[in-house]
Scaffold this motif. Structure first.
Motif, mmCIF file in Angstrom:
data_model
loop_
_atom_site.group_PDB
_atom_site.id
_atom_site.type_symbol
_atom_site.label_atom_id
_atom_site.label_comp_id
_atom_site.label_asym_id
_atom_site.label_seq_id
_atom_site.Cartn_x
_atom_site.Cartn_y
_atom_site.Cartn_z
ATOM 1 N N LEU A 196 -84.909 17.337 84.721
ATOM 2 C CA LEU A 196 -83.923 16.533 83.984
ATOM 3 C C LEU A 196 -82.943 17.442 83.246
ATOM 4 O O LEU A 196 -81.745 17.149 83.160
ATOM 5 C CB LEU A 196 -84.634 15.603 82.997
ATOM 6 C CG LEU A 196 -85.445 14.462 83.628
ATOM 7 C CD1 LEU A 196 -86.299 13.767 82.576
ATOM 8 C CD2 LEU A 196 -84.523 13.467 84.313
ATOM 9 N N MET A 197 -83.455 18.552 82.726
ATOM 10 C CA MET A 197 -82.607 19.548 82.077
ATOM 11 C C MET A 197 -81.602 20.127 83.079
ATOM 12 O O MET A 197 -80.397 20.246 82.784
ATOM 13 C CB MET A 197 -83.495 20.659 81.506
ATOM 14 C CG MET A 197 -82.784 21.817 80.867
ATOM 15 S SD MET A 197 -83.991 23.092 80.404
ATOM 16 C CE MET A 197 -84.030 24.073 81.926
ATOM 17 N N PRO A 253 -88.453 20.622 77.174
ATOM 18 C CA PRO A 253 -89.519 21.473 77.711
ATOM 19 C C PRO A 253 -90.113 22.395 76.649
ATOM 20 O O PRO A 253 -91.306 22.711 76.687
ATOM 21 C CB PRO A 253 -88.820 22.287 78.810
ATOM 22 C CG PRO A 253 -87.585 21.512 79.157
ATOM 23 C CD PRO A 253 -87.171 20.829 77.891
ATOM 24 N N MET A 254 -89.286 22.821 75.694
ATOM 25 C CA MET A 254 -89.782 23.687 74.617
ATOM 26 C C MET A 254 -90.697 22.909 73.688
ATOM 27 O O MET A 254 -91.699 23.441 73.201
ATOM 28 C CB MET A 254 -88.605 24.286 73.844
ATOM 29 C CG MET A 254 -87.670 25.128 74.691
ATOM 30 S SD MET A 254 -86.341 25.795 73.665
ATOM 31 C CE MET A 254 -85.098 26.184 74.917
ATOM 32 N N HIS A 263 -81.005 16.125 77.031
ATOM 33 C CA HIS A 263 -81.581 16.998 78.058
ATOM 34 C C HIS A 263 -80.862 18.344 78.135
ATOM 35 O O HIS A 263 -81.500 19.380 78.322
ATOM 36 C CB HIS A 263 -81.556 16.294 79.413
ATOM 37 C CG HIS A 263 -82.466 15.110 79.473
ATOM 38 N ND1 HIS A 263 -83.838 15.229 79.474
ATOM 39 C CD2 HIS A 263 -82.216 13.776 79.504
ATOM 40 C CE1 HIS A 263 -84.397 14.036 79.502
ATOM 41 N NE2 HIS A 263 -83.430 13.130 79.518
ATOM 42 N N SER A 264 -79.528 18.339 78.001
ATOM 43 C CA SER A 264 -78.800 19.611 78.134
ATOM 44 C C SER A 264 -79.062 20.535 76.948
ATOM 45 O O SER A 264 -78.812 21.735 77.029
ATOM 46 C CB SER A 264 -77.293 19.363 78.289
ATOM 47 O OG SER A 264 -76.723 18.865 77.099
ATOM 48 N N ALA A 321 -81.107 25.977 91.510
ATOM 49 C CA ALA A 321 -81.754 24.810 90.896
ATOM 50 C C ALA A 321 -82.832 24.244 91.812
ATOM 51 O O ALA A 321 -83.917 23.841 91.354
ATOM 52 C CB ALA A 321 -80.707 23.745 90.568
ATOM 53 N N GLU A 322 -82.558 24.218 93.120
ATOM 54 C CA GLU A 322 -83.543 23.686 94.069
ATOM 55 C C GLU A 322 -84.792 24.566 94.135
ATOM 56 O O GLU A 322 -85.915 24.065 94.224
ATOM 57 C CB GLU A 322 -82.901 23.541 95.446
ATOM 58 C CG GLU A 322 -81.923 22.358 95.517
ATOM 59 C CD GLU A 322 -81.179 22.287 96.845
ATOM 60 O OE1 GLU A 322 -81.300 23.242 97.650
ATOM 61 O OE2 GLU A 322 -80.485 21.273 97.059
#
Length: 349
Positions: free
Chosen positions: A157-158, A192-193, A186-187, A106-107
């Protein structure tokens, strides 16, 4: 959690009576195959490729993209394919108690978004990160400034919401229904899509419009209808593996009712949310009039993006009902991992 698997054996998804029409890009099936090939090429999937393609990400992309060039549909389908692998890999680490392995991945993704580099860690060699870098760079190349900024904001955020999901399944326990609904926006991984679709349509709705409470409320209504519908489709899997990140399960648990009653409750909530969405469309128009937003280009862009949200609402439903084998797959419905989930993917360096 209320109910038992015997109740879910004859489980059927109700008709949500969505009042929108939908068309699909004529080359959606080809985009689906191309996106599956992309995932294999990036070693995100190595087995059961046909089952992976059965998710139908190209069909979903073809339903929500609008009248755009084929390449635009393929790019969204590839992002969707990556997103499904992301989701399944995160679920795998929760199941195996290896969630700590998620953080470097993730990072690296977040760092690449911020700096254009995935950093010097071993995580950047991970197929999940490499796949992200490949598709993300192509998404951002030529993306208008507004959608690009929103995309860069929405992806972290996702990722954060996936951490929240892990907490809900671990020591933190079940969330409240209200907290879950906020997290689920968000989940669902849709924001983003939506940014990609906005850019793909050649739109850049000004940030001042996106910031309007009436616009935010409209987006929230669309996200809720899509996410809650998905929770009904995926209920057998999440119930059978003890995953409480599901609106039906949470209502059943908090209110002490059967799963069948909870499904009807979610169906009612979806109907209410659709009415709120339709009222929200009218309110947004009135708000823009009252604010003196008369620029024809801005008004046309807002009108088109609102139609795009309608495509999302109906397109996601039709995709899940008719083009996606993920939720009807016996392994998935039994709460087992999909055959295409690579067990060591996140630990691969």
């Amino acid at each position: 959690m209320g109910g038992s698997m015997t109740q879910l054996n004859s489980f059927s998804v109700p008709d949500f009576h969505l009042p929108f029409g939908n068309s699909k890009h004529p080359l959606a099936a080809r985009a689906n195959a191309e996106a599956a090939t992309w995932a294999v090429r990036h070693e995100l999937v190595t087995d059961a490729v046909d089952q992976f393609a059965g998710i139908g990400f190209g069909h979903l992309a073809g339903r929500v993209s609008g009248d755009v060039p084929y390449e635009t549909v393929v790019l969204l389908a590839e992002w969707m394919a990556w997103s499904f692998v992301l989701d399944d890999q995160h679920d795998h680490l929760i199941r195996t108690g290896e969630v700590a392995a998620w953080r470097p991945v993730a990072e690296a993704i977040t760092e690449h978004l911020a700096t254009g580099s995935a950093g010097g860690s071993g995580a950047r060699r991970n197929p999940l990160v490499k796949g992200f870098v490949d598709v993300c760079d192509r998404i951002l190349d030529g993306m208008p400034e507004g959608p690009a900024a929103r995309y860069r904001a929405h992806v972290p955020l996702m990722l954060d919401s996936l951490d929240q999901e892990a907490g809900n399944r671990g020591g933190e326990g079940r969330p409240t229904v209200r907290d879950y609904i906020l997290m689920r926006r968000h989940s669902s991984q849709i924001l983003p899509m939506m940014d990609m679709v906005e850019a793909g349509l050649g739109l850049d709705v000004p940030q001042r419009i996106h910031d309007l409470p009436e616009f935010k409320a409209l987006v929230a209504s669309a996200l809720d209808v899509i996410s809650w519908g998905n929770d009904v489709f995926s209920l057998p899997k999440e119930h059978s593996c003890g995953d409480n990140n599901n609106l039906v399960s949470l209502i059943s648990s908090w209110e002490g009712c059967s799963l069948a009653t909870a499904v009807r409750a979610v169906e009612g909530r979806i109907q209410d949310r659709i009415e709120e969405y339709l009222a929200g469309e009218r309110l947004l128009t009135e708000t823009l009039d009252a604010r003196g937003e008369t620029d024809p280009q801005v008004r046309a862009a807002v009108s088109r993006i609102v139609r795009s949200y309608e495509d999302w609402i109906i397109g996601a439903d039709l995709w899940q009902r008719y083009e996606c084998t993920r939720y009807s797959d016996e392994r998935f419905a039994a709460g087992l991992e999909s055959a295409y989930t690579r067990p060591g993917l996140v630990s691969v360096a």
